[in-house]
Design a protein around this motif. Structure first.
Motif, PDB file in Angstrom:
ATOM      1  N   ILE A   1      40.247  18.980   8.822  1.00 13.65           N
ATOM      2  CA  ILE A   1      41.411  18.981   9.715  1.00 13.65           C
ATOM      3  C   ILE A   1      42.525  18.184   9.053  1.00 13.65           C
ATOM      4  O   ILE A   1      42.315  17.039   8.644  1.00 13.65           O
ATOM      5  N   PHE A   2      43.705  18.790   8.926  1.00 14.43           N
ATOM      6  CA  PHE A   2      44.748  18.159   8.105  1.00 14.43           C
ATOM      7  C   PHE A   2      45.198  16.810   8.660  1.00 14.43           C
ATOM      8  O   PHE A   2      45.544  15.904   7.897  1.00 14.43           O
ATOM      9  N   MET A   3      45.182  16.598   9.983  1.00 13.61           N
ATOM     10  CA  MET A   3      45.591  15.303  10.527  1.00 13.61           C
ATOM     11  C   MET A   3      44.563  14.221  10.195  1.00 13.61           C
ATOM     12  O   MET A   3      44.920  13.055   9.995  1.00 13.61           O
ATOM     13  N   VAL A   4      43.288  14.599  10.119  1.00 14.27           N
ATOM     14  CA  VAL A   4      42.257  13.647   9.711  1.00 14.27           C
ATOM     15  C   VAL A   4      42.462  13.271   8.248  1.00 14.27           C
ATOM     16  O   VAL A   4      42.359  12.097   7.871  1.00 14.27           O
ATOM     17  N   GLN A   5      42.782  14.260   7.424  1.00 10.39           N
ATOM     18  CA  GLN A   5      43.075  13.987   6.016  1.00 10.39           C
ATOM     19  C   GLN A   5      44.266  13.051   5.875  1.00 10.39           C
ATOM     20  O   GLN A   5      44.264  12.141   5.042  1.00 10.39           O
ATOM     21  N   PHE A   6      45.273  13.266   6.700  1.00  8.47           N
ATOM     22  CA  PHE A   6      46.463  12.420   6.655  1.00  8.47           C
ATOM     23  C   PHE A   6      46.134  10.979   7.056  1.00  8.47           C
ATOM     24  O   PHE A   6      46.553  10.021   6.400  1.00  8.47           O
ATOM     25  N   VAL A   7      45.356  10.823   8.115  1.00  9.46           N
ATOM     26  CA  VAL A   7      44.981   9.480   8.585  1.00  9.46           C
ATOM     27  C   VAL A   7      44.155   8.763   7.518  1.00  9.46           C
ATOM     28  O   VAL A   7      44.336   7.572   7.262  1.00  9.46           O
ATOM     29  N   GLN A   8      43.246   9.501   6.873  1.00  6.49           N
ATOM     30  CA  GLN A   8      42.453   8.895   5.803  1.00  6.49           C
ATOM     31  C   GLN A   8      43.324   8.475   4.628  1.00  6.49           C
ATOM     32  O   GLN A   8      43.060   7.458   3.974  1.00  6.49           O
ATOM     33  N   PHE A   9      44.380   9.234   4.387  1.00  6.34           N
ATOM     34  CA  PHE A   9      45.309   8.914   3.301  1.00  6.34           C
ATOM     35  C   PHE A   9      45.986   7.568   3.541  1.00  6.34           C
ATOM     36  O   PHE A   9      46.388   6.883   2.602  1.00  6.34           O
ATOM     37  N   LEU A  10      46.097   7.161   4.808  1.00  7.60           N
ATOM     38  CA  LEU A  10      46.759   5.901   5.160  1.00  7.60           C
ATOM     39  C   LEU A  10      45.877   4.675   4.917  1.00  7.60           C
ATOM     40  O   LEU A  10      46.359   3.542   5.035  1.00  7.60           O
ATOM     41  N   THR A  11      44.607   4.878   4.573  1.00  9.89           N
ATOM     42  CA  THR A  11      43.674   3.756   4.434  1.00  9.89           C
ATOM     43  C   THR A  11      44.191   2.652   3.508  1.00  9.89           C
ATOM     44  O   THR A  11      44.198   1.481   3.899  1.00  9.89           O
ATOM     45  N   PRO A  12      44.648   2.942   2.279  1.00 11.97           N
ATOM     46  CA  PRO A  12      45.162   1.858   1.416  1.00 11.97           C
ATOM     47  C   PRO A  12      46.416   1.193   1.976  1.00 11.97           C
ATOM     48  O   PRO A  12      46.620  -0.005   1.768  1.00 11.97           O
ATOM     49  N   VAL A  13      47.262   1.953   2.691  1.00 11.28           N
ATOM     50  CA  VAL A  13      48.481   1.388   3.281  1.00 11.28           C
ATOM     51  C   VAL A  13      48.119   0.366   4.352  1.00 11.28           C
ATOM     52  O   VAL A  13      48.663  -0.750   4.390  1.00 11.28           O
TER      53      VAL A  13
ATOM     54  N   PHE B   1      56.035   4.286   3.874  1.00  9.56           N
ATOM     55  CA  PHE B   1      55.577   5.567   4.418  1.00  9.56           C
ATOM     56  C   PHE B   1      56.145   6.775   3.674  1.00  9.56           C
ATOM     57  O   PHE B   1      55.995   7.901   4.122  1.00  9.56           O
ATOM     58  N   ILE B   2      56.788   6.512   2.523  1.00 10.84           N
ATOM     59  CA  ILE B   2      57.329   7.628   1.732  1.00 10.84           C
ATOM     60  C   ILE B   2      56.206   8.511   1.207  1.00 10.84           C
ATOM     61  O   ILE B   2      56.217   9.735   1.374  1.00 10.84           O
ATOM     62  N   LEU B   3      55.204   7.885   0.568  1.00 10.33           N
ATOM     63  CA  LEU B   3      54.081   8.656   0.034  1.00 10.33           C
ATOM     64  C   LEU B   3      53.290   9.352   1.143  1.00 10.33           C
ATOM     65  O   LEU B   3      52.940  10.535   0.997  1.00 10.33           O
ATOM     66  N   PRO B   4      52.973   8.677   2.261  1.00  3.38           N
ATOM     67  CA  PRO B   4      52.298   9.385   3.351  1.00  3.38           C
ATOM     68  C   PRO B   4      53.100  10.572   3.884  1.00  3.38           C
ATOM     69  O   PRO B   4      52.516  11.610   4.223  1.00  3.38           O
ATOM     70  N   PHE B   5      54.434  10.452   3.939  1.00  2.89           N
ATOM     71  CA  PHE B   5      55.259  11.565   4.409  1.00  2.89           C
ATOM     72  C   PHE B   5      55.171  12.745   3.444  1.00  2.89           C
ATOM     73  O   PHE B   5      55.042  13.909   3.863  1.00  2.89           O
ATOM     74  N   ILE B   6      55.225  12.456   2.136  1.00  2.00           N
ATOM     75  CA  ILE B   6      55.091  13.519   1.122  1.00  2.00           C
ATOM     76  C   ILE B   6      53.724  14.174   1.239  1.00  2.00           C
ATOM     77  O   ILE B   6      53.586  15.402   1.182  1.00  2.00           O
TER      78      ILE B   6
END
Length: 370
Positions: free
Chosen positions: A69-81, A105-110
């Motif tokens: 699920i793409f939103m789960v992938q996005f949330v996981q991407f935020l882990t280092p932030v 949040f530039i990289l998370p937005f990309i």
């Protein structure tokens, strides 16, 4: 029990341990480092999501693909932030988000944009462009990991230098354990990427999971015992945070008091240290010493940095080591163990005593005694 069954058991332990630990950090029963523990709790919860597919598959006895699920992938991407935010608040509890912090949040937005494009191109079956997006997707994960783990590492290093300006015992507040977490975050992302590229990304093997479980228990032990780093009282906290970690080298450039006043305060400080021996107090810090001398913390820091060309940590611990050397030479103190001498000299642990003694004398306390 075969390896696959052991792996399933370890996966459940990993997920349950991380969720439980995240709840403990969020509830913060000891009421210390409030903001930092809040963000660290969120980080732990996001970290647990990397084992969510396996856990749900085991519980429901059917294949679950939550991570697709793409939103789960996005949330996981935020882990280092989120981890970096926790580091910011551990090292500066007075940190406040500003408009300029949108940059985080530039990289998370990309990344989110890439996920939307991936979803769109998957539906359109444009395989060439999809492969291109996949490369960008993986590259962003790597860049994000490297950037925020690096940023977190240098923030902790800066903190370790700063606390030596106001604390003589830094062992419980130097955040060494967070440095290890930085390496772990990096390894987790590398493994996640490799499995996405080469293997079934929903199941890590037993040995990797077992290693992660040990790491999680390490995190639990050190994060739960982490004491308050800065004073709770706001005025004192702000004073210490405002002290420049490079003050011992910058002191000459920023003249706070006249040379005559500096010499006078130097003499007063030396007299105080020789007669009252405040360094024997294991809880001595810049605030306590400034109160004994009846001057501001900034002026005391300036006197130590400029007058003695040392930071607070070095200045106090040199007195402690000299006191320890006298105890080690004193035959009437032979009944005291090395730990006893450490406590008598103002240290709060044998480790910090041995490390400081070795650094200043090129010998361990035991070698010196012999």
């Amino acid at each position: 029990m075969d390896t696959s069954e052991l792996n399933r058991f370890v996966v459940i332990l990993i997920y349950g341990s991380l969720v439980l630990l995240s709840l403990l950090k969020l509830s913060n029963p000891l009421k210390v480092n409030r903001k930092a523990n809040f963000w660290f709790g969120i980080f732990l919860f996001l970290w647990s999501s990397f084992w969510l597919d396996e856990t749900l598959s085991l519980v429901l006895r059917s294949e679950i693909q939550i991570r697709s699920i793409f939103m789960v992938q996005f949330v996981q991407f935020l882990t280092p932030v989120i981890f970096y935010f926790s580091v910011l608040f551990y090292t500066n509890p007075s940190f406040k988000f500003k408009l300029s912090d949108v940059k985080y949040f530039i990289l998370p937005f990309i990344f989110l944009s890439i996920l939307f494009l991936q979803r769109k191109k998957t539906l359109e079956s444009d395989s060439a462009f999809f492969e291109f997006l996949e490369i960008i997707y993986i590259s962003l994960i790597l860049i994000q990991t490297l950037f925020y783990t690096g940023l977190s590492y240098f923030t902790i290093r800066k903190h370790q230098k700063k606390i030596q300006q106001f604390s003589a015992n830094t062992e419980g507040i130097n955040l060494n354990w967070l440095e290890y977490i930085i390496l772990i975050i990096f390894v987790i992302n590398i493994i996640y990427i490799i499995y996405n590229l080469s293997y079934d990304s929903t199941s890590l093997n037993f040995f990797i999971n077992a290693a992660f479980l040990l790491v999680i228990y390490f995190v639990a032990f050190y994060s739960l015992k982490q004491k308050e780093i800065y004073p709770v009282e706001e005025r004192q906290r702000e004073e210490l945070i405002s002290i420049d970690e490079n003050a011992e080298t910058e002191g000459v450039k920023k003249k706070l008091i006249s040379d005559d006043e500096l010499l006078k305060l130097k003499n007063q400080l030396e007299t105080l240290m020789d007669i009252e021996k405040p360094y024997l107090d294991s809880e001595l810090n810049l605030i306590r010493l400034s109160e004994l001398l009846s001057i501001s913390t900034h002026h005391l820091s300036y006197v130590i940095n400029t007058g003695f060309q040392k930071n607070f940590f070095q200045y106090v611990n040199e007195y402690r080591i000299e006191h320890a050397k006298k105890l080690l030479k004193d035959s009437s103190k032979n009944k005291l163990s090395i730990l006893g001498i450490a406590y008598e000299s103002g240290f709060n642990s044998k480790t910090s005593f041995n490390t400081t003694f070795k650094k200043l004398t090129n010998q361990t306390p035991s070698e010196f005694k012999k």
